[in-house]
Design an enzyme around this catalytic site. Structure first.
Site, PDB file in Angstrom:
ATOM      1  N   ASP A 160       0.781  -1.258   0.000  1.00  0.00           N
ATOM      2  CA  ASP A 160       0.000   0.000   0.000  1.00  0.00           C
ATOM      3  C   ASP A 160       0.807   1.299   0.000  1.00  0.00           C
ATOM      4  OD1 ASP A 160      -2.011  -1.869   0.159  1.00  0.00           O
ATOM      5  OD2 ASP A 160      -2.890  -1.142   2.023  1.00  0.00           O
TER       6      ASP A 160
ATOM      7  N   LYS B 261      -7.063  -4.959  -3.063  1.00  0.00           N
ATOM      8  CA  LYS B 261      -7.839  -5.521  -1.953  1.00  0.00           C
ATOM      9  C   LYS B 261      -8.790  -4.473  -1.398  1.00  0.00           C
ATOM     10  CE  LYS B 261      -4.104  -4.317   1.108  1.00  0.00           C
ATOM     11  NZ  LYS B 261      -4.839  -3.213   1.769  1.00  0.00           N
TER      12      LYS B 261
ATOM     13  N   CYS C  39      -2.354  -3.042   7.519  1.00  0.00           N
ATOM     14  CA  CYS C  39      -2.196  -3.930   6.366  1.00  0.00           C
ATOM     15  C   CYS C  39      -0.922  -4.769   6.410  1.00  0.00           C
ATOM     16  CB  CYS C  39      -2.327  -3.128   5.081  1.00  0.00           C
ATOM     17  SG  CYS C  39      -4.033  -2.539   4.896  1.00  0.00           S
TER      18      CYS C  39
HETATM   19  C1  VGL Z   1      -4.913   0.472   5.660  1.00  0.00           C
HETATM   20  C2  VGL Z   1      -6.541   1.300   7.027  1.00  0.00           C
HETATM   21  C3  VGL Z   1      -7.467   1.214   6.017  1.00  0.00           C
HETATM   22  C4  VGL Z   1      -3.484   0.076   5.501  1.00  0.00           C
HETATM   23  C5  VGL Z   1      -5.828   0.373   4.640  1.00  0.00           C
HETATM   24  O1  VGL Z   1      -2.976   0.077   4.356  1.00  0.00           O
HETATM   25  O2  VGL Z   1      -2.833  -0.223   6.526  1.00  0.00           O
HETATM   26  N1  VGL Z   1      -5.297   0.927   6.852  1.00  0.00           N
HETATM   27  N2  VGL Z   1      -7.110   0.746   4.814  1.00  0.00           N
END
Ligand code: VGL
Ligand code: ZN
Length: 228
Positions: free
Chosen positions: A12, A110, A155
């Site tokens: 991410d 995702k 994540c």
């Molecule tokens: C994430 C919160 C919501 C992350 C993704 O990448 O850690 N955290 N969506």
């Protein structure tokens, strides 16, 4: 690094998780150059991308009276209400412009199901719906999963725990992650990861920049350059 059995999972590295983004992770941008350097050690790299529909269940804005960072009980469990982030096809969902990993083999998106979140790159938050990453890694001969990216306590942690549960050896490259740290979530995540046998490592040890490696490199240099 054994090139057939290791994969680097880069989690991410998207604009919304960077300083100034919709769900900014403090100093999240510092991870980008480290991930780029780490990626050069691996022939097998997989990127993940949080990829939500605007109507996503994890957004506080989609629940009357809910505010970001509150908890809400959903059919599959407790869910943090997040600010709207990483909406499909928006600039916030794009990778940070400095991410430079052209040899990445796959991008796992995702959180694309409206009614269930997915912090993990392996299994969605209902704990049953697979993303397909486990099968992909098994099919390609992977035994060890090395994780970096954002956020350590969401994540990265959930992905590492699921990778362990799937039977991989798992390493989290700690200085190549940054955390959200909501109500002690970072400490809790490290406790859970350690209990599950996830190994905590640092990028200089992999990149050959640790003091031990420097000493070794120096010794090798001296021995090849010593007068006769
Ligand atoms: C994430 C919160 C919501 C992350 C993704 O990448 O850690 N955290 N969506
Ligand atoms: Zn998300």
């Amino acid at each position: 690094m054994n090139q057939t059995e290791d994969v680097l999972l880069v989690v991410d590295l998207q604009n919304d998780f960077m300083p100034g983004g919709a769900l900014a992770v403090a100093r999240g941008d510092e991870v980008v150059p480290i991930a780029n350097r780490l990626a050069r050690l691996f022939t097998h790299v997989v990127l993940t991308q949080d990829w939500h529909p605007r109507s996503h269940i994890s957004f506080a804005a989609n629940h009357a009276g809910r505010k970001p960072f509150e908890y809400m009980t959903l059919p599959y469990g407790e869910q943090v209400m997040w600010p709207v982030h990483c909406v499909q096809e928006t600039p916030g969902a794009a990778f940070h412009r400095d991410v430079d990993i052209p040899h990445a083999r796959a991008i796992v998106r995702k959180g694309h199901h409206q009614h269930v979140d997915s912090y993990s790159a392996f299994v969605e938050a209902d704990h049953v719906t697979p993303t397909g990453l486990t099968g992909y890694l098994r099919d390609t001969g992977v035994k060890r999963v090395w994780c970096c990216g954002l956020a350590t306590d969401f994540c990265v942690a959930w992905s590492s725990l699921d990778a362990r549960a799937a039977g991989f050896d798992v390493f989290v490259i700690e200085d190549a992650t940054r955390a959200i740290d909501l109500d002690g979530s970072l400490d809790a995540a490290w406790r859970e990861m350690q209990a599950a046998g996830v190994q905590r490592v640092r990028s200089p040890d992999l990149l050959g920049e640790s003091s031990a490696d420097r000493a070794e490199g120096l010794a090798a240099h001296l021995s090849t350059h010593s007068p006769n």
